[in-house]
Scaffold this motif. Sequence first.
Motif, PDB file in Angstrom:
ATOM      1  N   GLY A 191      -8.103  -4.685   7.862  1.00 49.07           N
ATOM      2  CA  GLY A 191      -9.181  -5.306   8.571  1.00 49.07           C
ATOM      3  C   GLY A 191      -9.564  -6.868   7.790  1.00 49.07           C
ATOM      4  N   SER A 192      -8.660  -7.051   6.703  1.00 47.83           N
ATOM      5  CA  SER A 192      -8.929  -8.355   5.859  1.00 47.83           C
ATOM      6  C   SER A 192      -7.722  -8.916   5.679  1.00 47.83           C
ATOM      7  N   ALA A 193      -7.592 -10.168   5.869  1.00 51.34           N
ATOM      8  CA  ALA A 193      -6.507 -10.858   5.575  1.00 51.34           C
ATOM      9  C   ALA A 193      -6.349 -11.077   4.180  1.00 51.34           C
ATOM     10  N   MET A 194      -7.272 -11.394   3.209  1.00 52.93           N
ATOM     11  CA  MET A 194      -7.568 -11.500   2.006  1.00 52.93           C
ATOM     12  C   MET A 194      -7.041 -10.399   1.367  1.00 52.93           C
ATOM     13  N   ALA A 195      -7.393  -9.290   1.720  1.00 55.02           N
ATOM     14  CA  ALA A 195      -7.021  -7.951   1.223  1.00 55.02           C
ATOM     15  C   ALA A 195      -5.643  -7.712   1.232  1.00 55.02           C
ATOM     16  N   LEU A 196      -5.049  -7.839   2.309  1.00 55.32           N
ATOM     17  CA  LEU A 196      -3.400  -7.583   2.605  1.00 55.32           C
ATOM     18  C   LEU A 196      -2.950  -8.819   1.817  1.00 55.32           C
ATOM     19  N   ASP A 197      -3.242 -10.041   1.692  1.00 59.69           N
ATOM     20  CA  ASP A 197      -2.399 -11.049   0.715  1.00 59.69           C
ATOM     21  C   ASP A 197      -2.736 -10.447  -0.920  1.00 59.69           C
ATOM     22  N   LEU A 198      -3.881  -9.978  -1.212  1.00 59.69           N
ATOM     23  CA  LEU A 198      -4.001  -9.785  -2.599  1.00 59.69           C
ATOM     24  C   LEU A 198      -3.416  -8.356  -2.939  1.00 59.69           C
ATOM     25  N   TYR A 199      -3.155  -7.555  -2.011  1.00 62.34           N
ATOM     26  CA  TYR A 199      -2.582  -6.095  -2.340  1.00 62.34           C
ATOM     27  C   TYR A 199      -0.923  -6.408  -2.643  1.00 62.34           C
ATOM     28  N   ALA A 200      -0.167  -7.190  -1.488  1.00 63.42           N
ATOM     29  CA  ALA A 200       0.787  -7.400  -1.926  1.00 63.42           C
ATOM     30  C   ALA A 200       1.020  -8.361  -3.190  1.00 63.42           C
ATOM     31  N   TRP A 201       0.246  -9.293  -3.437  1.00 62.31           N
ATOM     32  CA  TRP A 201       0.263 -10.270  -4.727  1.00 62.31           C
ATOM     33  C   TRP A 201       0.149  -9.145  -6.079  1.00 62.31           C
ATOM     34  N   ALA A 202      -0.825  -8.468  -6.052  1.00 63.13           N
ATOM     35  CA  ALA A 202      -0.990  -7.390  -7.008  1.00 63.13           C
ATOM     36  C   ALA A 202      -0.117  -6.398  -7.343  1.00 63.13           C
ATOM     37  N   THR A 203       0.761  -5.769  -6.282  1.00 59.81           N
ATOM     38  CA  THR A 203       1.622  -4.909  -6.450  1.00 59.81           C
ATOM     39  C   THR A 203       2.735  -5.654  -7.135  1.00 59.81           C
ATOM     40  N   TYR A 204       3.214  -6.889  -6.600  1.00 62.46           N
ATOM     41  CA  TYR A 204       4.237  -7.775  -7.225  1.00 62.46           C
ATOM     42  C   TYR A 204       3.896  -8.027  -8.859  1.00 62.46           C
ATOM     43  N   GLN A 205       2.775  -8.405  -8.985  1.00 64.98           N
ATOM     44  CA  GLN A 205       2.361  -8.902 -10.369  1.00 64.98           C
ATOM     45  C   GLN A 205       2.292  -7.830 -11.355  1.00 64.98           C
ATOM     46  N   THR A 206       1.913  -6.567 -10.882  1.00 64.04           N
ATOM     47  CA  THR A 206       1.766  -5.382 -11.721  1.00 64.04           C
ATOM     48  C   THR A 206       3.186  -4.998 -12.238  1.00 64.04           C
ATOM     49  N   LEU A 208       5.623  -6.937 -12.499  1.00 62.32           N
ATOM     50  CA  LEU A 208       6.133  -8.349 -13.280  1.00 62.32           C
ATOM     51  C   LEU A 208       5.477  -7.713 -14.816  1.00 62.32           C
ATOM     52  N   VAL A 209       4.244  -7.617 -14.935  1.00 59.65           N
ATOM     53  CA  VAL A 209       3.659  -7.642 -16.390  1.00 59.65           C
ATOM     54  C   VAL A 209       3.756  -6.138 -16.892  1.00 59.65           C
ATOM     55  N   THR A 210       4.224  -5.293 -16.220  1.00 60.02           N
ATOM     56  CA  THR A 210       4.714  -3.986 -16.914  1.00 60.02           C
ATOM     57  C   THR A 210       6.003  -4.062 -17.225  1.00 60.02           C
ATOM     58  N   ARG A 211       6.728  -4.873 -16.598  1.00 59.11           N
ATOM     59  CA  ARG A 211       8.222  -4.974 -17.179  1.00 59.11           C
ATOM     60  C   ARG A 211       8.282  -5.816 -18.281  1.00 59.11           C
ATOM     61  N   LYS A 212       7.568  -6.710 -18.424  1.00 56.58           N
ATOM     62  CA  LYS A 212       7.098  -7.573 -19.509  1.00 56.58           C
ATOM     63  C   LYS A 212       6.509  -7.033 -20.696  1.00 56.58           C
ATOM     64  N   PRO A 268      -0.537  -4.447 -17.482  1.00 60.84           N
ATOM     65  CA  PRO A 268       0.382  -3.469 -17.321  1.00 60.84           C
ATOM     66  C   PRO A 268      -0.353  -1.884 -16.835  1.00 60.84           C
ATOM     67  N   GLY A 269       0.627  -1.596 -15.779  1.00 61.07           N
ATOM     68  CA  GLY A 269       0.004  -0.371 -15.009  1.00 61.07           C
ATOM     69  C   GLY A 269       1.218   0.245 -14.393  1.00 61.07           C
ATOM     70  N   ARG A 270       0.834   1.118 -13.422  1.00 61.68           N
ATOM     71  CA  ARG A 270       1.843   1.817 -12.479  1.00 61.68           C
ATOM     72  C   ARG A 270       2.143   1.050 -11.535  1.00 61.68           C
ATOM     73  N   PRO A 271       3.153   0.546 -11.051  1.00 59.96           N
ATOM     74  CA  PRO A 271       3.237  -0.168  -9.641  1.00 59.96           C
ATOM     75  C   PRO A 271       3.169   0.663  -8.593  1.00 59.96           C
ATOM     76  N   ALA A 272       2.480   0.263  -7.412  1.00 62.62           N
ATOM     77  CA  ALA A 272       2.354   1.245  -6.431  1.00 62.62           C
ATOM     78  C   ALA A 272       3.537   1.517  -5.773  1.00 62.62           C
TER      79      ALA A 272
END
Length: 277
Positions: A191-206, A208-212, A268-272
Amino acid sequence: MCGEDEKAFLTKYLVQVTLPHSDPGHAPAFRRTNGNITLTIQPALDEKMRPLYPYGTMPRLLLYWLTREAIRQKSRRLELSGSINSFLKELGLNPATGGGKRGDAHRLREHMQRLFRARISLDATLQDGTRTGSAWTDMQVAPRGVTWWDYKHPDQGSLFESWVELGEEFYSAILHDPIPVDMRALAVLKGSAMALDLYAWATYQTFLVTRKGQGRFVPWRGLMRQVGADYDDMRDFRRKAKGALQKIQHVFPGLRLEDASGGFHILPGRPAVLPKF
């Protein structure tokens, strides 16, 4: 972690620079820049020569479906469901909303035209030591397609096949480092374009930072340039982005955020879903 059948995908480029959240209206083009990448959208035109921009949640759900099916089928030509209601279900939408202007069937028909017929350009600034360069890709999402759906009888299938054929450049782009996400999360956040964008972004960033092995500071202003160019007021964007991130943490418990002055840290966390790079 989600299973293979629960995965959807989105090209990394549209995680880095996103589609508009609201309709840009009569602007001749929409542009958004993040770092060295700029996204430009030239809209299709309707019969009265009015611009038809892809915006909001529907084009995002369509992009997830297109990318997932292109990866599964390894083909530019994708078969569509026999009826409009069947396709709505594949996108996680509700056929019961009816065929009126506010119904999902009408919105889907409109936004398929807006997304498939738009011209999308990606421009990148290149740097190699003291040398600079530029790269660009101009593409159309689906320059060819046929639908035989009966919008007056949305459950009724057709004897003829409905299909879309992805543009060659778009097909290559979505196969390059696609970001996997959990379809169950998309169903909650749809229901939210922003939430869909931030979810994909957060998945990718998590990932990256976990790998680093160390977190990353994210300034609110930088995040607004990336996913919130529709907002003029930083406080308004920050309030809405915080609300979206809280919803995301309910469906992505591995997302770890820490408040900081002017922004926040993603830890760092557990990627989705684990990307395969």
